[in-house]
Design a protein around this motif. Sequence first.
Motif, PDB file in Angstrom:
ATOM      1  N   TYR A  33      32.057  20.403  98.114  1.00 39.63           N
ATOM      2  CA  TYR A  33      30.660  20.495  97.675  1.00 39.63           C
ATOM      3  C   TYR A  33      29.929  21.523  98.544  1.00 39.63           C
ATOM      4  O   TYR A  33      29.978  21.457  99.771  1.00 39.63           O
ATOM      5  N   GLY A  34      29.269  22.442  97.892  1.00 43.51           N
ATOM      6  CA  GLY A  34      28.332  23.312  98.580  1.00 43.51           C
ATOM      7  C   GLY A  34      26.947  22.759  98.350  1.00 43.51           C
ATOM      8  O   GLY A  34      26.462  22.727  97.208  1.00 43.51           O
ATOM      9  N   VAL A  35      26.291  22.296  99.393  1.00 41.58           N
ATOM     10  CA  VAL A  35      25.051  21.529  99.241  1.00 41.58           C
ATOM     11  C   VAL A  35      23.885  22.272  99.881  1.00 41.58           C
ATOM     12  O   VAL A  35      23.869  22.515 101.093  1.00 41.58           O
ATOM     13  N   GLY A  36      22.912  22.616  99.064  1.00 43.27           N
ATOM     14  CA  GLY A  36      21.702  23.236  99.576  1.00 43.27           C
ATOM     15  C   GLY A  36      20.761  22.187 100.142  1.00 43.27           C
ATOM     16  O   GLY A  36      20.461  21.194  99.471  1.00 43.27           O
ATOM     17  N   VAL A  37      20.284  22.398 101.378  1.00 37.65           N
ATOM     18  CA  VAL A  37      19.416  21.409 102.021  1.00 37.65           C
ATOM     19  C   VAL A  37      17.968  21.883 102.102  1.00 37.65           C
ATOM     20  O   VAL A  37      17.140  21.266 102.780  1.00 37.65           O
ATOM     21  N   GLY A  38      17.646  22.987 101.408  1.00 33.68           N
ATOM     22  CA  GLY A  38      16.259  23.418 101.349  1.00 33.68           C
ATOM     23  C   GLY A  38      15.839  24.259 102.537  1.00 33.68           C
ATOM     24  O   GLY A  38      16.644  24.600 103.411  1.00 33.68           O
ATOM     25  N   VAL A  42      16.118  24.043  97.405  1.00 37.05           N
ATOM     26  CA  VAL A  42      14.860  24.793  97.388  1.00 37.05           C
ATOM     27  C   VAL A  42      15.023  26.020  98.280  1.00 37.05           C
ATOM     28  O   VAL A  42      15.416  25.903  99.441  1.00 37.05           O
ATOM     29  N   THR A  43      14.746  27.202  97.751  1.00 37.77           N
ATOM     30  CA  THR A  43      14.918  28.427  98.529  1.00 37.77           C
ATOM     31  C   THR A  43      13.703  28.683  99.413  1.00 37.77           C
ATOM     32  O   THR A  43      12.619  28.159  99.192  1.00 37.77           O
ATOM     33  N   ALA A  68       4.814  28.419  98.075  1.00 40.08           N
ATOM     34  CA  ALA A  68       4.062  27.161  98.141  1.00 40.08           C
ATOM     35  C   ALA A  68       3.141  27.134  99.348  1.00 40.08           C
ATOM     36  O   ALA A  68       1.993  26.679  99.263  1.00 40.08           O
ATOM     37  N   ARG A  69       3.623  27.638 100.491  1.00 44.29           N
ATOM     38  CA  ARG A  69       2.792  27.638 101.691  1.00 44.29           C
ATOM     39  C   ARG A  69       1.647  28.627 101.590  1.00 44.29           C
ATOM     40  O   ARG A  69       0.565  28.409 102.129  1.00 44.29           O
ATOM     41  N   LEU A  70       1.865  29.736 100.869  1.00 49.21           N
ATOM     42  CA  LEU A  70       0.772  30.687 100.652  1.00 49.21           C
ATOM     43  C   LEU A  70      -0.210  30.180  99.608  1.00 49.21           C
ATOM     44  O   LEU A  70      -1.366  30.611  99.569  1.00 49.21           O
ATOM     45  N   ASP A  91      19.430  27.553  99.308  1.00 47.41           N
ATOM     46  CA  ASP A  91      20.363  27.348  98.198  1.00 47.41           C
ATOM     47  C   ASP A  91      21.721  27.935  98.567  1.00 47.41           C
ATOM     48  O   ASP A  91      21.790  29.036  99.132  1.00 47.41           O
ATOM     49  N   PRO A  92      22.826  27.249  98.252  1.00 46.71           N
ATOM     50  CA  PRO A  92      24.144  27.692  98.708  1.00 46.71           C
ATOM     51  C   PRO A  92      24.545  29.080  98.210  1.00 46.71           C
ATOM     52  O   PRO A  92      25.286  29.783  98.898  1.00 46.71           O
TER      53      PRO A  92
END
Length: 513
Positions: free
Chosen positions: A6-11, A134-135, A142-144, A108-109
């Motif tokens: 599994y390639g898992v993206g953690v944000g 989440v990239t 979102a922060r901007l 993202d992976p």
Amino acid sequence: MAGRLYGVGVGPGDPSLVTVRAAELIGKADVIAYHCARHGRSHARAIAERYMTGSQIEERLMYPVTVETTDRPGGYRGALDDFYQEASERLAAHLDAGRTVVVLAEGDPLFYGSYQHMHKRLAHRYPAEVVPGVTSISAAAARLGTPLVEAEEILTVIPGTLPEEELTARLAATDSAVVMKLGRTFPTVRRALERAGRLDEARYVERATMDGERTGRLAEIDADGVPYFSVAVLPSRVAALDSAGRPFEALADRQSELPDGEAETGEVVVVGTGPAGPLWLTPEARGALANATDLVGYTTYLDRVPVRAGQVRHGSDNKVEGVRAEFALELARRGRRVAVVSSGDPGVFAMATAVLEAACEEPYRDVPVRVLPGMTAAHAAASRAGAPLGHDYAVISLSDRLKPWEVIARRLRAAAEADLVLALYNPGSKSRTTQVGSARDLLLEYRDPATPVVMARDVGGPTERVRTVALAELDPAEVDMRTLLLIGSTQTRWVRRGADREVVWTPRRYPED
């Protein structure tokens, strides 16, 4: 049975942005693998730690190099390729033993992620699944608190490690952009944004959703201490419009706030759009069109430019170049950023001369004027035929609207006597029907009747037609204003290659005799 990969993206950094699917897999995995530099710390592992059990096997995949040089065979790339191969075999040993392996990836992976190098080496050998994350791009936007793209805008993602010239071209040509991998590249990226005319729009986001997060205007950021985990953002232009459809930061919007006589001056940029369509447009020209508050031009040429919210389009007839030029300069005097749209190259029988002629007179002498080149019709037509302009050539307009036919005939005769290839612009129109025949007859006094003539109509457009005929067979009835003629010299060759392919080319070497 073999295990599963599994390639898992953690944000981007905040553990609460880890997806439900990612959290489940992290908690159930037999092996947790993650990449890190030689200091041994892993941002991906730190994000995922709350979802780990504490009893899992951990595989720390430590890079042998990051940005430094190496004397390893193959250099930096060779060192990394060896590392990825060694790391993938370590994971393969666990998979062969039937263990479930989760490879953590920040963001993202498959988006600039280290996991992709494991995937390419293992996914064809073992069952594999990629879990998106989440990239940093989404986190930065979102922060901007501002949209990245809206409506038909285009987002370009650019690594800051590109050469400055390439960065500048990409930033000038796009609507919105995110530049990744800042850190040591920040000064280069800043210069590229400034050269592209986009620095005032640019925003900076550092460590989005992590501890130490920082945002601001990129122009105000000190280059010292900019970390790798930071991005430059050019947000949506559409989103930056007020209720009247005007850019908040447009130069023209500030004019009413200034005292009489102190209004800021905008500029006029004469833009060459090439012979047809966006494929012929340079990045510099594309950027100028996007940055303009006003577009001025012949209506047919304006229709080739995409409509953008907040821009004002001023179309006019093809025969009012002087009026159009003064109109554009007057808009610039009022603080507008004006792009004068010109087909082909603006300096070849086009709008650059008209604009500069007016700009050299009062009251427009202080208005900034730039000319951006474009692909001219002669070069586009030549490319379709082969290489008829491979040696010296002359460019002549057959239009006698602004100069007498006697002058045109004298120039044709001089070019023919010099044995130059001829590129003939504006050969005919509904009101000019005799010029092509007269030019043909004149040239036959100097050229063989079999001399190749390339007839190129609407090159790059939907009705493009390019064919070659002998000079003696040139029919004026088949030539209109959208046709360009390339007439060969005594050295020009017209050769059939294959069953139905003809090429026209002029040798670079001219015979000594």
